[in-house]
Design a protein around this motif. Structure first.
Motif, mmCIF file in Angstrom:
data_model
loop_
_atom_site.group_PDB
_atom_site.id
_atom_site.type_symbol
_atom_site.label_atom_id
_atom_site.label_comp_id
_atom_site.label_asym_id
_atom_site.label_seq_id
_atom_site.Cartn_x
_atom_site.Cartn_y
_atom_site.Cartn_z
ATOM 1 N N MET A 26 5.653 0.087 15.202
ATOM 2 C CA MET A 26 4.403 -0.036 15.949
ATOM 3 C C MET A 26 3.236 0.541 15.154
ATOM 4 S SD MET A 26 4.932 -1.663 18.710
ATOM 5 C CE MET A 26 3.432 -1.288 19.591
ATOM 6 N N LYS A 27 3.476 1.634 14.443
ATOM 7 C CA LYS A 27 2.414 2.202 13.620
ATOM 8 C C LYS A 27 2.033 1.257 12.486
ATOM 9 C CE LYS A 27 3.264 7.124 14.415
ATOM 10 N NZ LYS A 27 3.621 8.432 13.792
ATOM 11 N N GLU A 28 3.061 0.628 11.879
ATOM 12 C CA GLU A 28 2.774 -0.290 10.788
ATOM 13 C C GLU A 28 2.036 -1.532 11.271
ATOM 14 O OE1 GLU A 28 3.215 0.154 7.636
ATOM 15 O OE2 GLU A 28 4.278 2.056 7.738
ATOM 16 N N SER A 29 2.287 -1.951 12.503
ATOM 17 C CA SER A 29 1.663 -3.172 13.020
ATOM 18 C C SER A 29 0.182 -2.981 13.328
ATOM 19 C CB SER A 29 2.393 -3.649 14.278
ATOM 20 O OG SER A 29 2.287 -2.687 15.317
ATOM 21 N N ASN B 201 3.250 -13.284 8.053
ATOM 22 C CA ASN B 201 4.104 -12.862 6.937
ATOM 23 C C ASN B 201 3.782 -11.437 6.504
ATOM 24 O OD1 ASN B 201 5.949 -15.115 5.797
ATOM 25 N ND2 ASN B 201 4.048 -16.172 6.271
ATOM 26 N N ILE B 202 2.497 -11.075 6.606
ATOM 27 C CA ILE B 202 2.151 -9.670 6.345
ATOM 28 C C ILE B 202 2.829 -8.753 7.358
ATOM 29 C CG2 ILE B 202 0.247 -8.012 6.393
ATOM 30 C CD1 ILE B 202 -1.537 -10.121 5.184
ATOM 31 N N LEU B 203 2.829 -9.182 8.626
ATOM 32 C CA LEU B 203 3.470 -8.375 9.662
ATOM 33 C C LEU B 203 4.968 -8.246 9.406
ATOM 34 C CD1 LEU B 203 3.219 -6.906 12.386
ATOM 35 C CD2 LEU B 203 3.648 -9.106 13.508
ATOM 36 N N ILE B 204 5.614 -9.342 9.007
ATOM 37 C CA ILE B 204 7.047 -9.291 8.701
ATOM 38 C C ILE B 204 7.313 -8.344 7.536
ATOM 39 C CG2 ILE B 204 8.994 -10.661 7.871
ATOM 40 C CD1 ILE B 204 7.822 -13.034 9.413
ATOM 41 N N ALA B 205 6.453 -8.405 6.510
ATOM 42 C CA ALA B 205 6.622 -7.505 5.365
ATOM 43 C C ALA B 205 6.438 -6.046 5.771
ATOM 44 C CB ALA B 205 5.621 -7.886 4.267
ATOM 45 N N LEU B 206 5.468 -5.785 6.640
ATOM 46 C CA LEU B 206 5.251 -4.413 7.112
ATOM 47 C C LEU B 206 6.448 -3.915 7.904
ATOM 48 C CD1 LEU B 206 1.504 -4.615 8.211
ATOM 49 C CD2 LEU B 206 2.413 -3.397 6.234
ATOM 50 N N TYR B 207 6.978 -4.768 8.778
ATOM 51 C CA TYR B 207 8.152 -4.378 9.554
ATOM 52 C C TYR B 207 9.349 -4.123 8.640
ATOM 53 C CZ TYR B 207 6.056 -5.355 14.113
ATOM 54 O OH TYR B 207 5.285 -5.314 15.244
ATOM 55 N N ASN B 208 9.528 -4.959 7.652
ATOM 56 C CA ASN B 208 10.645 -4.785 6.730
ATOM 57 C C ASN B 208 10.504 -3.490 5.945
ATOM 58 O OD1 ASN B 208 13.037 -5.838 5.231
ATOM 59 N ND2 ASN B 208 11.596 -5.848 3.542
ATOM 60 N N SER B 209 9.283 -3.210 5.487
ATOM 61 C CA SER B 209 9.044 -1.965 4.759
ATOM 62 C C SER B 209 9.275 -0.749 5.643
ATOM 63 C CB SER B 209 7.615 -1.958 4.217
ATOM 64 O OG SER B 209 7.320 -0.730 3.596
ATOM 65 N N ALA B 210 8.810 -0.825 6.895
ATOM 66 C CA ALA B 210 9.003 0.297 7.818
ATOM 67 C C ALA B 210 10.483 0.522 8.099
ATOM 68 C CB ALA B 210 8.248 0.030 9.116
ATOM 69 N N TYR B 211 11.224 -0.558 8.261
ATOM 70 C CA TYR B 211 12.657 -0.419 8.551
ATOM 71 C C TYR B 211 13.395 0.185 7.362
ATOM 72 C CZ TYR B 211 17.422 -1.592 9.864
ATOM 73 O OH TYR B 211 18.759 -1.521 10.166
ATOM 74 N N GLU B 212 13.037 -0.245 6.148
ATOM 75 C CA GLU B 212 13.694 0.308 4.972
ATOM 76 C C GLU B 212 13.367 1.784 4.797
ATOM 77 O OE1 GLU B 212 12.570 -2.081 1.688
ATOM 78 O OE2 GLU B 212 13.934 -3.734 2.186
ATOM 79 N N ASP B 213 12.108 2.140 5.077
ATOM 80 C CA ASP B 213 11.718 3.549 4.935
ATOM 81 C C ASP B 213 12.464 4.440 5.919
ATOM 82 O OD1 ASP B 213 10.014 2.841 2.938
ATOM 83 O OD2 ASP B 213 8.225 2.779 4.202
#
Length: 681
Positions: free
Chosen positions: A375-378, A455-467
């Motif tokens: 949610m923070k990344e979004s 696609n930016i949102l998907i990338a942000l979610y993916n980055s947040a999940y990996e972190d």
């Protein structure tokens, strides 16, 4: 009125705003002052004078600055057996009084935000502070001293020559989200003791924690104490039970619709629960201000607003006369139906709200951590989306006005743009809208939203999940520590969890507290709490009695109170343990266990240095003896032979590992040549 309920403050603290992200620490201290009762603020004192604590913190800061003078990778500091944070550094930190590292963490993180050009170096320094603090905590073997003197003792520092509100390591680590400190074994043991209520606040000095004296008492009656509800574990259990009951009441109410508009008993209890929760939220803001409002507060506010609107619609329906014709809906029936519509819409929020009280379970806690980070990344996505939507909306409205000179298609425009955001664009409607500009703009809007932003949102979610995935366990431990401190941080005498807070306010505090003797009033509160919490107290007393027997068993074995006998320890407990030293297994293990503290190349170089030292001593002995080593043998031949043997020995030892073989061989050859040259001279 009695002090604010600890249970009622369960979602009070709202540490979503990280202190390191604030430009001024004064906001944080002021908020914490407002979270604590006035009498606590006045009576809490630092265990050490603030001037001395500040000096210690400055010494520690200087130590870290000298140990990390430039940018370096974080792994160099955090890895085991680090060459930067060595045992000597940790020892020096202890000598400086290393119990105030949390302030150094806060300083370095603040400086990282202010000095962006050196942000990486300052963040590494903050990480180094956490590593040293964790090392100090885990190296302390005296559990009693660790908890009472290191983790729970409160300290203040000076800011603008004014002492801050005293806080301990447990609180500071939660405030600063110091995952390494929170994940240390000693810290988690202290959190576990606080959660179980084995460490409780002193009734005479709430800033001080004492041991619960009856935790090893096997008497069932001794544990039937209303004060045990102050333990975070029982407060959390009560909150979960009330939340489930709240959900059950809603489910019954929405599935038993009263066509005549009357309120039945279930609905009355449902709205009483709602009033209790609303009163808790209002009291929270009144006491601590709007600073503590977070995501869950806004979520609960929307839910309670829907329920209040539903209740208002019901009252309006009462004021209307029912329809005489059963086939025609009158105003009473219409408002009654509208009331149930608002009640039905809130169903998803009722179920999602349950997650707020299930975060003490590991599965739900880890899931909530991931969702929180996502949610923070979004926020970045929604910020861009709002700007783009406003821009294109203004363009479409301009085309609408230019075509008809009247704003007539706003609903169509907004709906079409919403469909595009939800990946269901409507291109046919824009073919004749401001042709050809309308369709071109809509294609551009759809491309930007569906292809670029999503696609930016998907990338942000993916980055947040990996972190968050790599630190999922530490993040959950931090969430659990945060929840525990929510119950403990604001001390209270009488714990009335919503909706029981209505009983405290309207039946105890308002009519009785202002005139009744304090001791009598406290006794009355205990009686009321004993009656209200009697089912939970009976269950808690049963489990605490069983735990008391386990504690006594652990103490007989010389173990910690919270120790658990595992499968591999059962032989030792039953008296059939294995003596590894007697049967020789310990000696075998000592011979084969690897050296994990030093790299293999370092070990080989150390061995080569020792051999060089021995050869140097041999050379000196031969020179002193007159240059001969025996009849018919010259000193040059003896030294050359010794150097050859020494080089061969070094080469043989280096052959143990292929990665260091070449380096060791080169060193041996160089040594041999050097010895031969010295012998020639």
């Amino acid at each position: 009125m009695s002090r604010r309920s600890t249970g009622g403050w369960s979602r009070l603290l709202g540490w979503d705003r990280h202190p390191a992200h604030q430009h001024h620490d004064q906001w944080w201290e002021e908020t914490r002052r407002r979270l604590l009762p006035a009498y606590v603020e006045d009576t809490i004192e630092s265990a050490i004078p603030p001037e001395e604590v500040t000096k210690i913190a400055v010494r520690l800061r200087y130590l870290i600055e000298e140990c990390i003078p430039c940018d370096m990778e974080e792994d160099v500091v955090t890895r085991s057996h680090s060459t930067v944070i060595t045992r000597k550094v940790v020892k020096a930190a202890k000598e400086a009084g290393g119990e105030d590292y949390m302030d150094c963490v806060r300083w370095f993180k603040h400086q990282a935000n202010v000095e962006l050009w050196d942000a990486t170096m300052h963040l590494v320094r903050a990480t180094a502070c956490e590593v040293i603090a964790k090392s100090i905590i885990e190296s302390e073997e005296n559990t009693e001293y660790l908890m009472h003197s290191i983790l729970l003792k409160r300290y203040s520092i000076l800011i603008d020559n004014e002492p801050t509100l005293p806080s301990n390591v447990i609180e500071k680590a939660v405030d600063l989200h110091a995952l390494r400190v929170i994940g240390s074994s000693g810290y988690q043991k202290c959190i576990s003791y606080l959660w179980k209520g084995w460490l409780i606040q002193d009734e005479n000095d709430p800033a001080r924690f004492v041991d619960y004296k009856d935790r090893d008492n096997t008497s069932f009656i001794s544990h039937l104490d209303p004060d045990r509800m102050r333990a975070p574990m029982y407060q959390n259990a009560a909150q979960v039970l009330f939340s489930i009951l709240y959900l059950v009441l809603y489910t019954i109410a929405i599935n038993t619709i009263n066509r005549n508009g009357d309120l039945d008993a279930v609905e009355i209890v449902l709205y009483i629960f709602t009033c209790g929760f609303i009163f808790d939220e209002v009291a929270k803001v009144w006491k601590a201000g709007y600073y503590i409002l977070g995501f869950w507060d806004a979520f609960n506010g929307v839910l309670y607003s829907l329920l209040i609107v539903s209740l208002v619609m019901r009252f309006i329906a009462f004021s209307k006369a029912p329809s005489d014709d059963p086939n025609i809906k009158g105003q009473r029936e219409q408002f009654n139906e509208l009331s149930y519509n608002f009640l039905a819409v809130s169903a998803p929020m009722f179920w999602v709200r349950l997650l707020l009280y299930l975060d003490s379970f590991r599965f739900f806690g880890a899931m909530l951590v991931v969702l929180k980070v996502m949610m923070k990344e979004s926020v970045i996505f929604f910020a861009l989306l709002i700007v783009i939507i406003i821009g294109f909306l203004q363009a479409f409205i301009g085309l609408d006005i230019a075509e008809d000179l009247v704003l007539s298609d706003v609903t169509f425009i907004v709906q079409a743009m919403a469909n595009a955001v939800m990946q269901s664009p409507d291109f046919e409607g824009f073919e004749q809208f401001g042709h050809p500009f309308g369709i071109i703009l809509y294609y551009c809007f759809t491309f930007i939203v569906m292809v670029v932003l999503l696609n930016i949102l998907i990338a942000l979610y993916n980055s947040a999940y990996e972190d968050i995935y790599d630190n999922a366990d530490d993040e959950y431990l931090a969430l659990f520590a945060h929840k525990t401190m929510q119950f403990v941080r604001a001390p209270d005498e009488n714990v009335f969890i919503p909706p029981l807070n209505l009983i405290e306010v309207f039946f105890l505090a308002l009519p009785l507290e202002w005139w009744m003797n304090k001791r009598t009033y406290e006794r009355l509160n205990d009686i009321v709490m004993a009656i209200l919490y009697s089912p939970l107290l009976l269950i808690a007393a049963y489990f605490e009695t069983r735990t008391a027997y386990e504690i006594l068993g652990n103490r007989r074995r010389g173990d910690e109170d919270d120790d658990t006998v595992e499968e591999w320890e059962q032989l030792q407990v039953n008296g059939n343990g294995i003596d590894f030293e007697q049967d020789g297994w310990k000696k075998t293990v000592e011979q084969v266990k690897p050296n994990v503290e030093d790299e293999l190349a370092v070990v080989e170089v150390r061995q080569l240095r020792s051999e060089v030292a021995e050869l140097k001593q041999l050379l000196e002995a031969l020179v002193k003896s007159g240059g001969t080593s025996g009849p018919g043998t010259s000193a040059k031949d003896s030294l050359a032979k010794g150097a050859s043997e020494q080089g061969a020995s070094a080469q043989g030892s280096s052959a143990q590992d292929s990665s260091t073989q070449d380096a060791s061989a080169q060193g041996s050859s160089a040594g041999e040549a050097s010895y031969a040259e010295m012998a020639a001279k």
